[in-house]
Design an enzyme around this catalytic site. Structure first.
Site, PDB file in Angstrom:
ATOM      1  N   ARG A   1       0.837  -1.220   0.000  1.00  0.00           N
ATOM      2  CA  ARG A   1       0.000   0.000   0.000  1.00  0.00           C
ATOM      3  C   ARG A   1       0.859   1.252   0.000  1.00  0.00           C
ATOM      4  NH1 ARG A   1      -1.692   1.391   6.142  1.00  0.00           N
ATOM      5  NH2 ARG A   1      -0.115   0.152   7.181  1.00  0.00           N
TER       6      ARG A   1
ATOM      7  N   SER B   1      -4.696   5.209   5.446  1.00  0.00           N
ATOM      8  CA  SER B   1      -4.427   3.769   5.467  1.00  0.00           C
ATOM      9  C   SER B   1      -4.137   3.213   4.081  1.00  0.00           C
ATOM     10  CB  SER B   1      -5.628   3.022   6.063  1.00  0.00           C
ATOM     11  OG  SER B   1      -5.833   3.424   7.398  1.00  0.00           O
TER      12      SER B   1
ATOM     13  N   GLU C   1     -18.712   3.473   0.114  1.00  0.00           N
ATOM     14  CA  GLU C   1     -17.944   2.710  -0.866  1.00  0.00           C
ATOM     15  C   GLU C   1     -18.728   2.438  -2.146  1.00  0.00           C
ATOM     16  OE1 GLU C   1     -18.387   1.798   2.313  1.00  0.00           O
ATOM     17  OE2 GLU C   1     -16.429   2.261   3.168  1.00  0.00           O
TER      18      GLU C   1
ATOM     19  N   PHE D   1     -14.375  -3.825   1.634  1.00  0.00           N
ATOM     20  CA  PHE D   1     -15.481  -2.924   1.258  1.00  0.00           C
ATOM     21  C   PHE D   1     -15.548  -2.729  -0.258  1.00  0.00           C
ATOM     22  CE2 PHE D   1     -13.852  -1.089   5.424  1.00  0.00           C
ATOM     23  CZ  PHE D   1     -14.668  -1.893   6.195  1.00  0.00           C
TER      24      PHE D   1
ATOM     25  N   HIS E   1      -5.364  -3.613   2.728  1.00  0.00           N
ATOM     26  CA  HIS E   1      -5.731  -4.379   3.928  1.00  0.00           C
ATOM     27  C   HIS E   1      -6.389  -5.705   3.561  1.00  0.00           C
ATOM     28  CE1 HIS E   1      -4.656  -0.606   5.658  1.00  0.00           C
ATOM     29  NE2 HIS E   1      -4.942  -0.973   6.893  1.00  0.00           N
TER      30      HIS E   1
ATOM     31  N   ASP F   1      -7.464  -5.355  13.382  1.00  0.00           N
ATOM     32  CA  ASP F   1      -8.870  -5.000  13.127  1.00  0.00           C
ATOM     33  C   ASP F   1      -9.780  -6.227  13.131  1.00  0.00           C
ATOM     34  OD1 ASP F   1      -8.452  -2.329  13.052  1.00  0.00           O
ATOM     35  OD2 ASP F   1      -8.604  -2.104  10.884  1.00  0.00           O
TER      36      ASP F   1
ATOM     37  N   ARG G   1      -1.485  -4.411   4.125  1.00  0.00           N
ATOM     38  CA  ARG G   1      -1.111  -3.447   5.152  1.00  0.00           C
ATOM     39  C   ARG G   1       0.314  -3.674   5.661  1.00  0.00           C
ATOM     40  NH1 ARG G   1      -2.333  -3.943  11.291  1.00  0.00           N
ATOM     41  NH2 ARG G   1      -1.762  -1.881  12.031  1.00  0.00           N
TER      42      ARG G   1
END
Lengths: 271, 311
Positions: free
Chosen positions: B6, B33, B54, B79, B105, B113, B163
């Site tokens: 990322r 993020s 989204e 998402f 992620h 998370d 991530r």
């Protein structure tokens, strides 16, 4: 009879004919929005059927994508493709899919049909216009039942946030959806207050099948700066065909040959 | 040196923009993020944060593409491919619009998370949609090469980002071509086909196997769709046994894609290392990878199993 009304009457005839020929399709919500599309394509929109990809053209997104009969009839009448094509609506191999396909039909700006998505893509188109500093407009045609889709309100929030005054939406407020009256199924009312709360300039048109009233609303909307405008048009579902008017059963049903005959007789009487 | 895919994505957006002035970058309240904030800092006028929405992210991206812009849309993979699936399907892929999805992620390495935010089915979902290209980078370098390749495609592309900081495996002269796997190691006895962060584990596993006298080939299959079917068939013919390794469910991901190819064209035993039809949970990324068997050790065991299954 004025020119626009003549065109509208022809569009109505084409709608019932093409749906009858296909044996399926959505006549009710097509007939209710005839005046909106006729006014836009024949009076207001900067489009060139000979050059459908003209960069600074106005765009119309049929967010209520099931109303292809009205969209295709208007595009054909405008000259985007031969009118004979209407005879192949919904048939295998035809460019005229049940719901609009931008890759198949000249003049169709976005593939729609899954409700709520058209207005969201129209927001993207309007942002694109701003980025390019183009003066073209983006129009979106929404159904009132479609307002039940959450994505409509995500899109509405973003259109106001980005101050998209190049975006003009019309709600075809015919009060009926497949399963019945919108107020019984899942009321989207108060529609005016909702759009106002989302930061839009809202204009109500008490008869959305009247060219004079639509013209007045458009004229007001075009000069609004700093926010998007929505024109809520009270319309009659099935308008122009007596047995279809305000009958939700005609949302997605094709007339039989004898019913088509009656419809055409009524429409030709008006001519 | 370690870097997350990322992070490489965020930084490389600025580089790409120099060649593609029609680029726009979209985010849904996760720009810190997903690292699109790196682009926003340089080009705020071409970065749009649509908020926590989204579905609208994907619709707006479709509209921008229809208007001639080249949007990169970013949020978490769960998402972007899950919640917004049908908008990606109908407003982006159905009209074959030029939208790039860079979703981060992905996988259990999203970490603390927990399972709600760790997509284990994103590749499966995106792979099933016509017109979509699916790319999974193994490190920061490959991320940049895949972004460049995506810009050469006039249509939708999904790039799966993570991530976690990963070892940079490839030099700057590393080449990537859509539809082609890269044979990182030649072998005789078994082939390990890996994607994403499992490529590094595959290389470690091959070294270990070598110590036990087993010659393992390693293929980095970054292009999941289109997949390099010819290379898979070629290696199946050569080694006669395959292990797939992915930080994704074994249902619908790389393992499935490889099985589809060999079962039709050159049947050989395949053992799939990956998430065994399970959600993830909270924890440190490294602990989760070990807990769920996303390790070189698991690949070694799978390689032996695959070899044992040879006829």
């Amino acid at each position: 009879m004025k020119d626009l009304e003549k065109i509208a009457n022809k569009i109505r005839c084409d709608i019932v004919k093409m749906v009858a020929k296909a044996g399926s399709g959505h006549p009710g919500g097509s007939l209710s929005s005839v005046e909106i599309l006729t006014m836009l394509y024949f009076e207001k929109m900067k489009v060139d059927p000979k050059n459908p990809q003209m960069p600074n053209r106005d765009r119309l997104v049929m967010s209520k994508g099931h109303a292809t009969p009205v969209l295709y009839s208007v595009l054909a009448a405008k000259g985007f493709f031969p009118e004979e094509e209407l005879d192949h609506f919904r048939q295998l191999g035809s460019i005229l899919q049940g719901h609009p396909d931008m890759r198949k039909v000249p003049g169709v700006e976005m593939s729609t049909g899954s409700l709520g998505q058209g207005i969201s893509t129209a927001v993207g188109m309007a942002i694109s216009g701003k980025l390019d500093q183009s003066d073209h407009r983006v129009y979106a045609i929404l159904g009132d039942g479609e307002l039940q889709e959450g994505l409509v309100w995500e899109a509405a929030m973003s259109a106001a946030h980005y101050k998209l005054d190049n975006l003009m939406a019309f709600v075809d407020n015919n009060d009926l959806q497949i399963d019945g009256d919108i107020r019984d199924v899942m009321s989207p009312y108060p529609i005016v207050d909702k759009f106002k709360a989302f930061g839009w300039h809202v204009i109500s048109v008490e008869d959305g099948n009247s060219f004079d009233l639509l013209e007045k609303a458009w004229t007001e909307a075009k000069d609004v700066k700093g926010q998007p405008t929505v024109i809520i048009c009270k319309t009659v579902k099935g308008k122009g065909v007596s047995y279809m008017e305000n009958v939700c059963g005609w949302h997605g049903v094709a007339p039989k040959p004898e019913e088509l005959e009656i419809a055409l007789k009524e429409l030709e009487l008006e001519d | 040196m370690k870097k997350s895919t990322r992070q490489a994505y965020g930084e490389h957006l600025n580089e790409l923009f120099k060649s593609y002035p029609k680029m726009v970058v979209l985010d849904a309240d996760l720009s810190g993020s997903t690292k699109t904030a790196v682009f926003k800092k340089e080009h705020p006028e071409r970065h749009f944060n649509v908020g926590i929405a989204e579905a609208n992210l994907m619709g707006v991206a479709a509209g921008l593409a229809a208007g001639g812009q080249i949007p990169w849309a970013s949020t978490f993979a769960i998402f972007g491919t899950g919640r917004a699936f049908e908008i990606v399907r109908n407003s982006i892929c159905y009209p074959n619009l030029n939208v790039k999805l860079a979703l981060s992620h992905a996988g259990i390495s999203a970490g603390e998370d927990g399972g709600s935010h760790q997509s284990v089915e994103d590749v499966s979902l995106m792979r099933s949609v016509p017109n979509m290209t699916v790319l999974v980078p193994a490190d920061a370098t490959e991320t940049c090469r895949m972004m460049e390749a995506a810009m050469e495609i006039d249509g939708p592309v999904y790039i799966r980002l993570g991530r976690m900081d990963l070892e940079v495996l490839f030099d700057e002269d590393y080449e990537f071509t859509v539809g082609e796997g890269v044979e990182l190691k030649i072998g005789r006895d078994v082939t390990i086909i890996a994607m994403g962060l499992m490529v590094e584990q595959a290389m470690i596993a091959a070294e270990y196997l070598k110590g036990e006298g087993i010659s393992a080939a390693v293929i980095n299959m970054g292009s999941i769709k289109p997949i390099d079917a010819d290379l898979i068939v070629e290696t199946a013919a050569k080694t006669g046994a395959i292990v797939t390794a992915e930080e994704h469910s074994i249902i619908g991901g790389l393992g499935s894609a490889v099985c589809e190819v060999v079962s039709e064209r050159f049947p050989v035993p395949v053992v799939r290392v990956g998430l065994q039809d399970t959600f993830g949970q909270s924890g440190k990324a490294q602990d989760l990878l070990e807990h769920y068997g996303m390790t070189a050790e698991a690949i070694v065991a799978a390689a032996k199993e695959a070899i044992d299954k040879k006829v």
